[in-house]
Design an enzyme around this catalytic site. Structure first.
Site, short mmCIF file in Angstrom:
data_model
loop_
_atom_site.label_atom_id
_atom_site.label_comp_id
_atom_site.label_asym_id
_atom_site.label_seq_id
_atom_site.Cartn_x
_atom_site.Cartn_y
_atom_site.Cartn_z
N SER A 1 -2.23 -47.41 33.67
CA SER A 1 -1.20 -47.43 32.96
C SER A 1 -0.77 -49.27 32.05
O SER A 1 -2.09 -48.17 30.58
CB SER A 1 0.01 -48.80 33.77
OG SER A 1 1.78 -49.03 33.34
N ASP B 1 6.14 -38.84 35.73
CA ASP B 1 5.01 -39.87 35.38
C ASP B 1 6.24 -39.34 33.66
O ASP B 1 4.95 -39.37 33.17
CB ASP B 1 4.18 -40.46 35.69
CG ASP B 1 3.44 -41.37 34.18
OD1 ASP B 1 4.82 -42.06 33.85
OD2 ASP B 1 2.81 -41.51 34.62
N HIS C 1 3.96 -42.30 38.65
CA HIS C 1 3.28 -43.88 38.40
C HIS C 1 3.42 -44.31 39.39
O HIS C 1 3.96 -44.26 40.39
CB HIS C 1 4.62 -44.00 37.40
CG HIS C 1 3.60 -45.02 35.79
ND1 HIS C 1 3.14 -44.68 35.27
CD2 HIS C 1 4.15 -46.64 36.03
CE1 HIS C 1 2.25 -45.99 34.41
NE2 HIS C 1 2.66 -46.61 35.22
#
Length: 297
Positions: free
Chosen positions: A143, A237, A267
Protein backbone atom coordinates in the site's frame (compact mmCIF):
# COMPACT_ATOMS: atom_id res chain seq x y z
CA UNK A 1 -15.15 -11.26 5.66
CA UNK A 2 -17.20 -8.36 4.38
CA UNK A 3 -20.39 -9.80 5.87
CA UNK A 4 -18.67 -10.20 9.24
CA UNK A 5 -17.50 -6.60 9.20
CA UNK A 6 -21.02 -5.45 8.41
CA UNK A 7 -22.54 -7.63 11.13
CA UNK A 8 -20.02 -6.43 13.70
CA UNK A 9 -20.52 -2.79 12.74
CA UNK A 10 -16.78 -2.21 12.39
CA UNK A 11 -16.26 1.55 11.95
CA UNK A 12 -14.13 2.75 9.06
CA UNK A 13 -10.75 4.07 10.13
CA UNK A 14 -11.48 7.45 8.55
CA UNK A 15 -14.37 8.00 10.98
CA UNK A 16 -12.03 7.79 13.99
CA UNK A 17 -9.43 10.05 15.54
CA UNK A 18 -5.84 9.40 14.46
CA UNK A 19 -5.03 7.75 17.78
CA UNK A 20 -8.09 5.51 17.55
CA UNK A 21 -7.42 4.65 13.90
CA UNK A 22 -3.78 3.77 14.59
CA UNK A 23 -4.76 1.44 17.43
CA UNK A 24 -7.63 -0.12 15.45
CA UNK A 25 -5.42 -0.66 12.40
CA UNK A 26 -2.82 -2.54 14.43
CA UNK A 27 -5.45 -4.65 16.21
CA UNK A 28 -7.14 -5.56 12.92
CA UNK A 29 -3.88 -6.56 11.24
CA UNK A 30 -2.76 -8.66 14.19
CA UNK A 31 -6.13 -10.43 14.31
CA UNK A 32 -6.03 -11.28 10.59
CA UNK A 33 -2.34 -12.16 10.50
CA UNK A 34 -2.69 -15.49 12.25
CA UNK A 35 -0.12 -17.22 14.42
CA UNK A 36 3.08 -15.24 14.97
CA UNK A 37 5.87 -17.19 13.28
CA UNK A 38 9.15 -17.78 15.07
CA UNK A 39 12.28 -16.55 13.31
CA UNK A 40 15.91 -17.17 14.23
CA UNK A 41 16.52 -13.68 15.60
CA UNK A 42 14.72 -10.35 15.93
CA UNK A 43 16.52 -7.17 16.96
CA UNK A 44 15.15 -3.69 17.50
CA UNK A 45 17.59 -0.84 16.95
CA UNK A 46 17.44 2.94 16.90
CA UNK A 47 19.89 4.50 14.46
CA UNK A 48 20.90 7.91 15.78
CA UNK A 49 22.36 8.87 12.41
CA UNK A 50 18.93 8.38 10.83
CA UNK A 51 16.77 9.34 13.77
CA UNK A 52 14.72 6.23 12.97
CA UNK A 53 14.01 2.82 14.49
CA UNK A 54 14.68 -0.38 12.56
CA UNK A 55 13.69 -3.97 13.23
CA UNK A 56 16.05 -6.63 11.90
CA UNK A 57 14.77 -10.16 11.28
CA UNK A 58 17.44 -12.75 10.48
CA UNK A 59 17.25 -16.39 9.43
CA UNK A 60 19.83 -18.82 10.71
CA UNK A 61 23.31 -18.16 9.36
CA UNK A 62 26.27 -15.83 9.68
CA UNK A 63 27.82 -13.01 7.70
CA UNK A 64 26.34 -10.44 5.34
CA UNK A 65 22.95 -11.58 4.08
CA UNK A 66 20.65 -10.81 1.16
CA UNK A 67 18.19 -8.29 2.53
CA UNK A 68 14.66 -7.08 1.96
CA UNK A 69 14.17 -3.53 3.27
CA UNK A 70 10.45 -3.36 4.07
CA UNK A 71 8.22 -0.29 4.32
CA UNK A 72 4.92 -0.86 6.13
CA UNK A 73 1.55 0.28 4.82
CA UNK A 74 -1.04 2.50 6.45
CA UNK A 75 -1.58 5.43 4.11
CA UNK A 76 1.56 7.23 5.37
CA UNK A 77 -0.65 8.05 8.39
CA UNK A 78 -1.21 4.76 10.21
CA UNK A 79 1.02 1.73 10.54
CA UNK A 80 4.27 0.97 12.30
CA UNK A 81 7.02 -1.60 12.56
CA UNK A 82 4.53 -3.65 14.57
CA UNK A 83 1.88 -3.72 11.82
CA UNK A 84 4.40 -5.26 9.40
CA UNK A 85 5.70 -7.80 11.92
CA UNK A 86 3.63 -10.75 10.67
CA UNK A 87 4.51 -10.11 7.02
CA UNK A 88 8.21 -9.77 7.78
CA UNK A 89 8.36 -12.96 9.84
CA UNK A 90 6.64 -14.95 7.12
CA UNK A 91 8.96 -13.59 4.43
CA UNK A 92 12.10 -14.32 6.45
CA UNK A 93 11.08 -17.94 6.87
CA UNK A 94 9.74 -18.46 3.36
CA UNK A 95 12.46 -16.59 1.44
CA UNK A 96 15.40 -17.37 3.72
CA UNK A 97 16.59 -13.77 3.60
CA UNK A 98 17.09 -11.01 6.14
CA UNK A 99 14.25 -8.48 6.44
CA UNK A 100 14.68 -5.00 7.91
CA UNK A 101 11.64 -2.84 8.63
CA UNK A 102 12.05 0.94 8.65
CA UNK A 103 10.08 3.02 11.16
CA UNK A 104 9.66 6.07 8.95
CA UNK A 105 7.91 9.21 10.22
CA UNK A 106 4.13 9.41 9.79
CA UNK A 107 1.87 12.15 8.49
CA UNK A 108 0.25 14.50 9.29
CA UNK A 109 2.88 15.19 11.93
CA UNK A 110 5.55 14.69 9.25
CA UNK A 111 3.97 15.29 5.83
CA UNK A 112 5.31 14.56 2.33
CA UNK A 113 8.13 14.18 1.43
CA UNK A 114 9.49 13.21 4.87
CA UNK A 115 8.61 9.52 4.64
CA UNK A 116 10.17 9.18 1.18
CA UNK A 117 13.48 10.62 2.29
CA UNK A 118 13.39 8.59 5.53
CA UNK A 119 13.05 5.41 3.48
CA UNK A 120 15.78 6.34 1.02
CA UNK A 121 18.22 7.42 3.75
CA UNK A 122 17.53 4.23 5.69
CA UNK A 123 18.09 2.09 2.59
CA UNK A 124 21.42 3.82 1.91
CA UNK A 125 22.47 3.28 5.55
CA UNK A 126 21.44 -0.38 5.44
CA UNK A 127 23.41 -0.92 2.22
CA UNK A 128 26.60 -0.02 4.12
CA UNK A 129 25.86 -2.14 7.19
CA UNK A 130 28.39 -4.97 7.72
CA UNK A 131 25.62 -7.57 8.14
CA UNK A 132 24.08 -6.78 4.72
CA UNK A 133 25.21 -8.03 1.31
CA UNK A 134 25.26 -4.73 -0.66
CA UNK A 135 24.80 -6.51 -3.97
CA UNK A 136 21.59 -8.23 -2.88
CA UNK A 137 19.22 -5.59 -1.53
CA UNK A 138 15.53 -5.43 -2.44
CA UNK A 139 13.11 -2.76 -1.27
CA UNK A 140 9.46 -3.59 -0.76
CA UNK A 141 6.22 -2.61 0.89
CA UNK A 142 2.46 -2.81 0.83
CA UNK A 143 0.00 0.00 0.00
CA UNK A 144 1.64 3.28 1.08
CA UNK A 145 4.74 1.17 1.68
CA UNK A 146 4.55 0.17 -1.97
CA UNK A 147 4.34 3.84 -2.91
CA UNK A 148 7.43 4.56 -0.78
CA UNK A 149 9.18 1.59 -2.39
CA UNK A 150 8.58 2.97 -5.88
CA UNK A 151 9.70 6.45 -4.82
CA UNK A 152 12.80 5.04 -3.14
CA UNK A 153 13.81 3.21 -6.33
CA UNK A 154 13.53 6.48 -8.26
CA UNK A 155 15.86 8.20 -5.78
CA UNK A 156 18.23 5.23 -5.61
CA UNK A 157 18.50 5.03 -9.41
CA UNK A 158 19.94 8.54 -9.46
CA UNK A 159 21.70 8.71 -6.09
CA UNK A 160 22.35 5.09 -5.01
CA UNK A 161 22.42 2.62 -3.46
CA UNK A 162 22.21 -0.06 -6.13
CA UNK A 163 19.10 -2.19 -5.70
CA UNK A 164 18.45 -5.74 -6.90
CA UNK A 165 14.65 -5.52 -6.98
CA UNK A 166 11.42 -3.92 -5.83
CA UNK A 167 8.39 -5.64 -4.30
CA UNK A 168 5.24 -3.55 -4.81
CA UNK A 169 2.11 -4.83 -3.08
CA UNK A 170 -1.06 -2.96 -4.14
CA UNK A 171 0.86 0.35 -4.27
CA UNK A 172 -0.51 3.87 -4.54
CA UNK A 173 1.10 5.30 -7.67
CA UNK A 174 -1.07 8.28 -8.68
CA UNK A 175 -2.62 11.02 -6.58
CA UNK A 176 -6.19 11.82 -7.60
CA UNK A 177 -6.49 8.79 -9.84
CA UNK A 178 -9.85 8.35 -11.56
CA UNK A 179 -9.55 4.77 -12.73
CA UNK A 180 -12.36 2.20 -13.13
CA UNK A 181 -11.24 0.40 -9.97
CA UNK A 182 -11.20 3.68 -8.04
CA UNK A 183 -14.68 4.61 -9.26
CA UNK A 184 -15.91 1.14 -8.27
CA UNK A 185 -14.41 1.41 -4.79
CA UNK A 186 -17.47 2.61 -2.90
CA UNK A 187 -18.25 -0.31 -0.57
CA UNK A 188 -18.80 1.18 2.92
CA UNK A 189 -17.42 -1.94 4.62
CA UNK A 190 -14.15 -2.16 2.67
CA UNK A 191 -11.17 0.05 1.86
CA UNK A 192 -12.73 2.56 -0.55
CA UNK A 193 -12.39 5.93 -2.31
CA UNK A 194 -13.00 7.80 0.93
CA UNK A 195 -10.21 5.81 2.60
CA UNK A 196 -7.79 6.70 -0.19
CA UNK A 197 -8.66 10.40 -0.11
CA UNK A 198 -8.43 10.50 3.70
CA UNK A 199 -4.87 9.21 3.59
CA UNK A 200 -3.77 11.56 0.82
CA UNK A 201 -5.29 14.51 2.75
CA UNK A 202 -3.07 13.70 5.71
CA UNK A 203 0.05 13.09 3.61
CA UNK A 204 0.09 16.12 1.31
CA UNK A 205 0.03 19.71 2.54
CA UNK A 206 -0.85 20.97 -0.95
CA UNK A 207 -2.66 19.03 -3.70
CA UNK A 208 -0.04 20.31 -6.14
CA UNK A 209 2.47 18.00 -4.42
CA UNK A 210 0.52 15.11 -5.93
CA UNK A 211 2.20 15.85 -9.27
CA UNK A 212 5.63 15.16 -7.78
CA UNK A 213 6.89 11.73 -8.94
CA UNK A 214 7.99 11.00 -5.37
CA UNK A 215 4.30 11.18 -4.42
CA UNK A 216 2.94 9.78 -7.69
CA UNK A 217 5.63 7.48 -9.16
CA UNK A 218 3.45 6.82 -12.21
CA UNK A 219 4.25 10.40 -13.29
CA UNK A 220 8.03 9.94 -13.32
CA UNK A 221 9.60 11.23 -16.53
CA UNK A 222 11.33 7.89 -17.03
CA UNK A 223 11.11 4.47 -15.43
CA UNK A 224 14.13 3.11 -17.28
CA UNK A 225 16.95 1.73 -15.21
CA UNK A 226 14.80 0.77 -12.24
CA UNK A 227 15.32 -2.64 -10.60
CA UNK A 228 13.25 -5.74 -11.47
CA UNK A 229 9.77 -5.67 -9.97
CA UNK A 230 7.08 -7.93 -8.63
CA UNK A 231 3.74 -6.10 -8.53
CA UNK A 232 0.85 -7.68 -6.63
CA UNK A 233 -2.70 -6.32 -6.90
CA UNK A 234 -6.14 -7.28 -5.59
CA UNK A 235 -9.31 -7.55 -7.67
CA UNK A 236 -11.53 -5.60 -5.27
CA UNK A 237 -9.17 -2.74 -4.49
CA UNK A 238 -9.56 0.91 -5.53
CA UNK A 239 -5.77 0.96 -6.08
CA UNK A 240 -5.80 -2.04 -8.42
CA UNK A 241 -5.63 -0.17 -11.72
CA UNK A 242 -2.93 2.32 -10.76
CA UNK A 243 -0.78 -0.55 -9.48
CA UNK A 244 -1.24 -2.40 -12.75
CA UNK A 245 -0.62 0.76 -14.80
CA UNK A 246 2.66 1.12 -12.93
CA UNK A 247 3.64 -2.45 -13.78
CA UNK A 248 2.91 -1.66 -17.43
CA UNK A 249 5.05 1.50 -17.24
CA UNK A 250 7.95 -0.48 -15.79
CA UNK A 251 7.65 -3.21 -18.43
CA UNK A 252 7.47 -0.65 -21.26
CA UNK A 253 10.65 0.96 -19.90
CA UNK A 254 12.51 -2.36 -20.14
CA UNK A 255 12.31 -3.25 -16.45
CA UNK A 256 11.83 -7.01 -15.86
CA UNK A 257 8.37 -7.01 -14.30
CA UNK A 258 5.99 -9.65 -12.98
CA UNK A 259 2.38 -8.62 -12.34
CA UNK A 260 -0.05 -10.83 -10.44
CA UNK A 261 -3.66 -9.90 -9.72
CA UNK A 262 -5.29 -11.92 -6.94
CA UNK A 263 -8.91 -12.39 -7.88
CA UNK A 264 -11.45 -12.24 -5.08
CA UNK A 265 -9.04 -10.38 -2.80
CA UNK A 266 -9.41 -6.95 -1.20
CA UNK A 267 -6.91 -4.27 -0.25
CA UNK A 268 -4.86 -5.39 2.73
CA UNK A 269 -5.03 -9.11 1.97
CA UNK A 270 -1.22 -9.47 1.99
CA UNK A 271 -1.34 -8.94 5.77
CA UNK A 272 -4.20 -11.43 6.20
CA UNK A 273 -2.31 -14.67 5.69
CA UNK A 274 -3.80 -16.01 8.89
CA UNK A 275 -7.34 -15.86 7.52
CA UNK A 276 -7.17 -15.66 3.70
CA UNK A 277 -5.68 -18.30 1.41
CA UNK A 278 -4.95 -15.51 -1.09
CA UNK A 279 -2.75 -13.84 1.51
CA UNK A 280 -0.78 -17.03 2.04
CA UNK A 281 -0.37 -17.53 -1.72
CA UNK A 282 0.81 -13.95 -2.20
CA UNK A 283 3.40 -14.28 0.56
CA UNK A 284 4.61 -17.52 -1.06
CA UNK A 285 4.85 -15.84 -4.47
CA UNK A 286 6.81 -12.93 -3.01
CA UNK A 287 9.16 -15.34 -1.24
CA UNK A 288 9.79 -17.35 -4.41
CA UNK A 289 10.48 -14.15 -6.36
CA UNK A 290 12.89 -12.94 -3.66
CA UNK A 291 14.79 -16.23 -3.77
CA UNK A 292 15.13 -15.90 -7.54
CA UNK A 293 16.30 -12.28 -7.33
CA UNK A 294 18.85 -13.07 -4.63
CA UNK A 295 20.15 -16.12 -6.47
CA UNK A 296 20.55 -14.15 -9.69
CA UNK A 297 18.16 -16.39 -11.66
Amino acid sequence: MRAQRAADGVPQLYTQTLAEARAADLASIQAAGGEVEHVHSVEDAFVDELGLPLRIYRPEGDGPMPTLVYFFGGGWTLGSIETADGICRRLVNAAGCQVITVGYHLAPEHPFPTAVHDCHRATAWIAKAPFVDPERIVVGGDSAGGNLTAATTLLARDNGPALAGQLLVYPNTLYGSDTPSMRAGVDPHLFNQTSVNWYWKHYLTDPAQGRDPLASPLLAESHAGLPPALVITAEYDPLRDEGEFYAEKLYAAGVPTTLTRYDGMVHGFFAMAGTLDGGRRAIAEAATWLREIFSGD
